[in-house]
Structures are given as C-alpha cells and as structure tokens.
Design a protein around this motif. Sequence first.
Motif, mmCIF file in Angstrom:
data_model
loop_
_atom_site.group_PDB
_atom_site.id
_atom_site.type_symbol
_atom_site.label_atom_id
_atom_site.label_comp_id
_atom_site.label_asym_id
_atom_site.label_seq_id
_atom_site.Cartn_x
_atom_site.Cartn_y
_atom_site.Cartn_z
ATOM 1 N N ASN A 98 16.229 37.130 37.516
ATOM 2 C CA ASN A 98 15.430 37.116 36.349
ATOM 3 C C ASN A 98 15.200 35.624 35.867
ATOM 4 O OD1 ASN A 98 14.545 38.582 33.996
ATOM 5 N ND2 ASN A 98 16.585 38.536 32.985
ATOM 6 N N ASN A 99 14.131 35.062 36.376
ATOM 7 C CA ASN A 99 13.693 33.744 36.235
ATOM 8 C C ASN A 99 12.688 33.638 34.956
ATOM 9 O OD1 ASN A 99 12.551 30.947 36.386
ATOM 10 N ND2 ASN A 99 13.741 30.701 38.440
ATOM 11 N N GLU A 100 13.114 33.292 33.865
ATOM 12 C CA GLU A 100 12.019 33.118 32.699
ATOM 13 C C GLU A 100 10.882 32.053 32.999
ATOM 14 O OE1 GLU A 100 11.891 32.082 28.077
ATOM 15 O OE2 GLU A 100 13.528 33.479 28.745
ATOM 16 N N GLY A 101 11.495 30.967 33.353
ATOM 17 C CA GLY A 101 10.375 29.879 33.677
ATOM 18 C C GLY A 101 9.333 30.436 34.663
ATOM 19 N N GLN A 102 9.764 30.899 35.604
ATOM 20 C CA GLN A 102 8.920 31.388 36.907
ATOM 21 C C GLN A 102 7.922 32.684 36.300
ATOM 22 O OE1 GLN A 102 9.097 30.121 40.006
ATOM 23 N NE2 GLN A 102 7.139 30.939 40.178
ATOM 24 N N VAL A 103 8.455 33.706 35.717
ATOM 25 C CA VAL A 103 7.383 34.378 34.874
ATOM 26 C C VAL A 103 6.512 33.857 34.002
ATOM 27 C CG1 VAL A 103 7.703 36.577 33.437
ATOM 28 C CG2 VAL A 103 9.508 36.278 35.243
ATOM 29 N N ARG A 104 6.973 33.026 33.107
ATOM 30 C CA ARG A 104 6.156 32.361 32.375
ATOM 31 C C ARG A 104 5.003 31.662 33.142
ATOM 32 N NH1 ARG A 104 7.750 31.637 26.713
ATOM 33 N NH2 ARG A 104 9.673 32.286 26.478
ATOM 34 N N SER A 105 5.262 31.036 34.132
ATOM 35 C CA SER A 105 4.204 30.319 34.889
ATOM 36 C C SER A 105 3.388 31.231 35.528
ATOM 37 C CB SER A 105 4.949 29.595 36.131
ATOM 38 O OG SER A 105 4.112 28.910 36.927
ATOM 39 N N GLY A 106 3.587 32.486 35.898
ATOM 40 C CA GLY A 106 2.951 33.361 36.375
ATOM 41 C C GLY A 106 1.830 33.895 35.359
ATOM 42 N N TRP A 107 2.480 34.110 34.053
ATOM 43 C CA TRP A 107 1.685 34.767 33.113
ATOM 44 C C TRP A 107 0.634 33.750 32.660
ATOM 45 C CZ3 TRP A 107 -0.238 38.489 31.043
ATOM 46 C CH2 TRP A 107 -0.677 38.605 29.710
ATOM 47 N N ALA A 108 1.105 32.515 32.541
ATOM 48 C CA ALA A 108 0.082 31.601 32.300
ATOM 49 C C ALA A 108 -1.123 31.545 33.617
ATOM 50 C CB ALA A 108 0.861 29.918 32.223
#
Length: 168
Positions: free
Chosen positions: A119-129
Amino acid sequence: DRRQALFGDVHVHTGLSFDAYIFGIRRTPDDAYRYALGEPIRHANGYDIQLRGGALDFYAVTDHAEYLGVLPAMDDAASPMSLIDYARDMFSTSRERIGAAFGRVFQSITTGVPIPEMNNEGQVRSGWAELQSSADRYYRPGHFTTFSGFEYTAQPGFGNLHRVVLFK
C-alpha cells in the motif's frame, strides 16, 4: 448530429495494473494511446498489433486504482519495494509461486483490505500522474477525446466488477 456513431474504449489496462503486469504486459499509457490512434505497438508475445480501420474517436486508459504502479516497482531491483519478501515469487517462473503471491493481491481486492507493505501511496500517486499526463498529451479536441480515469476494483463480497471511473 446525434446519430453519429463514435468508437472508443474506456476499459484499458497497461503495465501499471497489477493483473496486466503479472501477465507480462509492459506497455505504458502512451503506448496504449498510440495504439488507439492507429499506430502499431509490440504485443507482449513479441509481434506487432494494430487497429484495423484507423484511429478511435475516444479512449481512456483505466488501470486498476488498487496497487497502481506497485507491481512494476516490486519488479525493479532499484526499488525498496523489490525487497518485499514475496516480490521474487510474484515474478518467478513457477506458476505455483506466482499464484500464491498473486493470491495475496486477489484476496486483498476481494476483501477490500489493503496489503500494508504494498500500500505505497507515493507509487500510486506517481502512477496516477502518469495516467493523467498521458491522457492530456494525446487529447486532440474535435478529433480524439481522451479521459483520465481508473478502474475501481475493490469488491468486498464480490459486489463490484470493472467499475470504470472517468473524469471530465
């Protein structure tokens, strides 16, 4: 004209989705949009694929919101996520090891309970960007409409399947 048929797709996954990545898909959102515009891209099995009939009218890359971009990070030796104890199993050549490791993800999706180490929020935000910037890059007003979106996959009690969320 209200009778004009438009053709497109809003349920498209790239290597940012956990299920596509585990099955060998390494294509990016940019690759997906180029494909929708009629360009050939390389299939995971090593041959080119291309739409017949030209470009689509609209398109949305809607990778899974859950664990967006996490599996590529787990498969990258330079990422701390590659140190998760079952990361090697996820990408092994053994179907049993892959199945057991992927089973954790599937169970998490069906219960709606995140796996803490994935559950890596930074990785998810990067993917969403990446999804948003790709949609913006390929938007051609009046010719090719792109949407930023994702697939909401969590399905406690198997209540949701393929819920695609699109943004204006």
